[in-house]
Design a protein around this motif. Structure first.
Motif, PDB file in Angstrom:
ATOM      1  N   LEU B  39      -4.171 -17.845 -16.799  1.00 47.74           N
ATOM      2  CA  LEU B  39      -4.196 -18.517 -18.097  1.00 47.74           C
ATOM      3  C   LEU B  39      -5.511 -18.105 -18.737  1.00 47.74           C
ATOM      4  O   LEU B  39      -6.585 -18.496 -18.276  1.00 47.74           O
ATOM      5  N   LYS B  47      -7.165 -24.376 -22.391  1.00 46.32           N
ATOM      6  CA  LYS B  47      -6.850 -24.056 -20.995  1.00 46.32           C
ATOM      7  C   LYS B  47      -7.020 -25.271 -20.089  1.00 46.32           C
ATOM      8  O   LYS B  47      -6.106 -25.659 -19.363  1.00 46.32           O
ATOM      9  N   ASP B 158      -9.336 -23.854 -11.969  1.00 49.25           N
ATOM     10  CA  ASP B 158      -9.910 -23.845 -13.318  1.00 49.25           C
ATOM     11  C   ASP B 158     -11.313 -23.258 -13.219  1.00 49.25           C
ATOM     12  O   ASP B 158     -12.213 -23.919 -12.741  1.00 49.25           O
ATOM     13  N   ALA B 190      -7.087 -20.410 -14.427  1.00 47.41           N
ATOM     14  CA  ALA B 190      -7.653 -20.256 -15.764  1.00 47.41           C
ATOM     15  C   ALA B 190      -9.042 -19.668 -15.599  1.00 47.41           C
ATOM     16  O   ALA B 190      -9.826 -20.155 -14.788  1.00 47.41           O
TER      17      ALA B 190
END
Lengths: 303, 305
Positions: B39, B47, B158, B190
């Motif tokens: 992502l 995101k 993330d 992400a």
């Protein structure tokens, strides 16, 4: 590309039977242990208070033989008070220490995890917000009280044994000391006092502090205290009355009066304080505050 | 794509606004089992908001199912099958390595402590150390060891390598691929650091201003996008073929072509114009999001579909 022909959407559970079906209490148990790892003041502070007190008591033992000799000159009621005073003082000191720890623990409990962002780690594990909040609420309501009891119990026994040694060493009779200081009865009283008054009667206070710690972005202590001061001040200015303060005072000091150790020598009297509506209203408030804290934690992230 | 693949994540009209700021603008997405999805988007593109919604950390509007569950109402149950590394700084600093192992083993039914110990044995992390005593790279290794020892269906990362030096970053994705990933798991990552995930991903998703502006599989990406380093004398001819993006580097024009739009573009034909190669994700990212934010949405839409 992957093709699991036997699997249909929504059947994730059937694909893999949970390797170990955990009982609901397991995450709770580990969450409570986690609290004890993080907050060592829960047991360090009462132990430190007890150690300091014992040190002072040790020095005071120099005067003990003299005190025991002059004791017979007093009437029985004063005799009892003079002998048991240091023991009750020890219990009182540990109690106050525990209360302070409880207040600071609660204010930090749901605030610290947001401040250091570790809430993102805790929330990545299969532990519900309810379990987390309850595991934090049980610390001041039950765990701290049991710690205070255990520390006090041990302290008082050490005091009694040290006193006996000194009394024996100076050639006096220990029987007088042991009949005055009835530790088993005192301990039973203390346990009731801690669990019923400091645990359950004060539960709404702890729950309120937990709620504030889940809500406040900073200055949790201020937010915890300020609303009550404002209500008090407004009432005072507007009506020149202080019913609100009196009500709170009655609940937390007066309401628990019946369970003060000196006043109720029987455990049954302590239990009787539970029959009044005040106690149950307090618990209802505690439940409301905790439910609020659970809900807030669900929405809250790092700050 | 095979039809039998399970939708691990399925969103329809996913929307999230913070006051007047729209963080997610009615996103539709579907991520199937066995994929590693990147992502990718600029700061503030949405995101983290998207990942937070998937993880049940934030309420949202619209429809969202992760492993068939609603993440917002069933977070704790969902977390038995989903693992998550936010970024390097979320392990509590006061906890000891031995305690965190014990705790996760205590609360997580799918955690294999022996496996985690095995991963840790390959590092310099001491069992008695507190997290605050570990370096940033070691904290990430510890978190990764915990997560890889959880038999989860979905792993969400993330910015997992933010602030790490290159050795740890490389190691992070290497161990993820060799010791963790298999076709029954799904990873959503992400990140800003596009270059280092390029060879890890199976799918690509660009997100900008709360919308998914581009998505394709890496196989498709390699087939479809061609970058030509055009010889100066061929520039006019090359431009006539309708590149989606042009940039200058070392005095040469580099043109990016989308063969999905212009089917008749053959590699051989392009080779006559200059050096042909597969673009990097970063180049495509720039081309898709454009240098001119104003007409970005319109241009990106054309590319995405």
């Amino acid at each position: 590309m992957n093709s699991q022909s036997n699997a249909v959407p929504g059947s994730f559970d059937s694909q893999r039977i949970a390797p170990a079906a955990l009982s609901a209490t397991r995450p709770f148990y580990w969450s409570v242990r986690r609290e004890l790892w993080e907050n060592r003041s829960i047991y360090v502070a009462p132990l430190a208070a007890a150690s300091v007190y014992l040190f002072g008591f040790l020095i005071s033992l120099i005067r003990l033989p003299q005190k025991m000799r002059t004791l017979s000159a007093l009437d029985p009621a004063h005799q009892h008070a003079a002998v048991t005073m240091p023991y009750e003082f020890a219990a009182g000191l540990i109690m106050v220490t525990t209360l302070i720890v409880a207040v600071f623990y609660c204010l930090e409990a749901l605030h610290g995890e947001r401040r250091d962002r570790s809430i993102l780690f805790w929330k990545s594990l299969p532990v519900s917000d309810l379990t987390t909040v309850l595991s934090k609420a049980i610390i001041p309501i039950v765990v701290l009280q049991l710690v205070a009891f255990a520390v006090t119990f041990a302290t008082q026994w050490i005091m009694l044994l040290l006193s006996s040694a000194v009394v024996l060493g100076s050639g006096l009779n220990v029987a007088n000391l042991w009949t005055q200081v009835s530790l088993f009865q005192m301990s039973l009283m203390l346990l009731g006092h801690l669990l019923i008054l400091h645990g359950l009667w004060y539960a709404p206070v702890y729950a309120w502090l937990l709620l504030v710690s889940a809500w406040a972005r900073r200055a949790a202590f201020l937010w915890a205290v300020l609303p009550w001061l404002v209500i008090f001040a407004v009432e005072k200015v507007a009506f020149n009355t202080s019913h609100f303060a009196a009500m709170l005072g009655h609940h937390f000091v007066g309401g628990g009066q019946a369970v003060e150790p000196g006043m109720s020598p029987i455990i049954g009297v302590q239990l009787s304080s539970l029959s009044g509506p005040g106690f149950w209203i307090g618990l209802a408030f505690a439940a409301i505050f905790l439910a609020g804290a659970v809900r807030l934690r669900r929405y809250q992230g790092p700050i | 794509m095979t039809v039998a693949a399970l939708p691990i994540i399925e969103a329809r009209g996913l929307r999230k606004a913070f006051g007047a700021t729209v963080a997610l603008d009615r996103i539709d997405l579907r991520i199937d089992e066995g994929r590693i999805v990147g992502l990718i988007g600029p700061n503030g593109a949405g995101k983290t908001t998207a990942l937070n919604a998937i993880l049940g950390l934030t309420p949202y509007q619209g429809e969202l199912k992760v492993l068939g569950r609603d993440p917002w109402t069933e977070r704790d149950r969902l977390m038995r099958d989903v693992s998550f590394i936010a970024d390097v700084a979320v392990l509590p600093r006061w906890i000891r390595v031995s305690q965190v192992l014990e705790y996760v083993a205590g609360v997580h039914p799918r955690f294999d402590r022996g496996k985690a110990e095995g991963f840790l044995a390959k590092t310099n992390i001491q069992r008695g150390s507190k997290v605050r005593e570990l370096s940033k790279g070691m904290v990430t290794q510890l978190h990764l060891a915990l997560v890889m020892a959880i038999d989860a269906k979905l792993l969400v990362l993330d910015e997992p390598t933010l602030g790490l030096d290159i050795l740890y970053r490389k190691q992070f994705y290497d161990s993820l691929l060799s010791d963790y990933f298999d076709r029954s798991r799904t990873i959503v990552v992400a990140t800003h650091q596009i270059e280092e995930v390029q060879h890890v991903l199976t799918d690509l998703m660009f997100i900008d201003r709360g919308r998914i502006v581009f998505s394709c599989s890496m196989d498709e990406f390699e087939l479809r996008y061609v970058e030509v380093m055009v010889r100066p004398e061929q520039v006019v001819a090359a431009r006539a073929l309708g590149p989606m993006h042009e940039r200058q580097a070392l005095g040469r024009s580099i043109l990016l072509f989308d063969r999905g739009v212009n089917q008749k573009l053959e590699r051989q034909q392009l080779a006559t114009l200059g050096e042909v190669r597969t673009p990097s994700i970063a180049d495509l990212f720039v081309a898709v999001l454009g240098n001119t934010p104003g007409n970005l949405a319109a241009g990106a839409q054309g590319v995405a579909r």
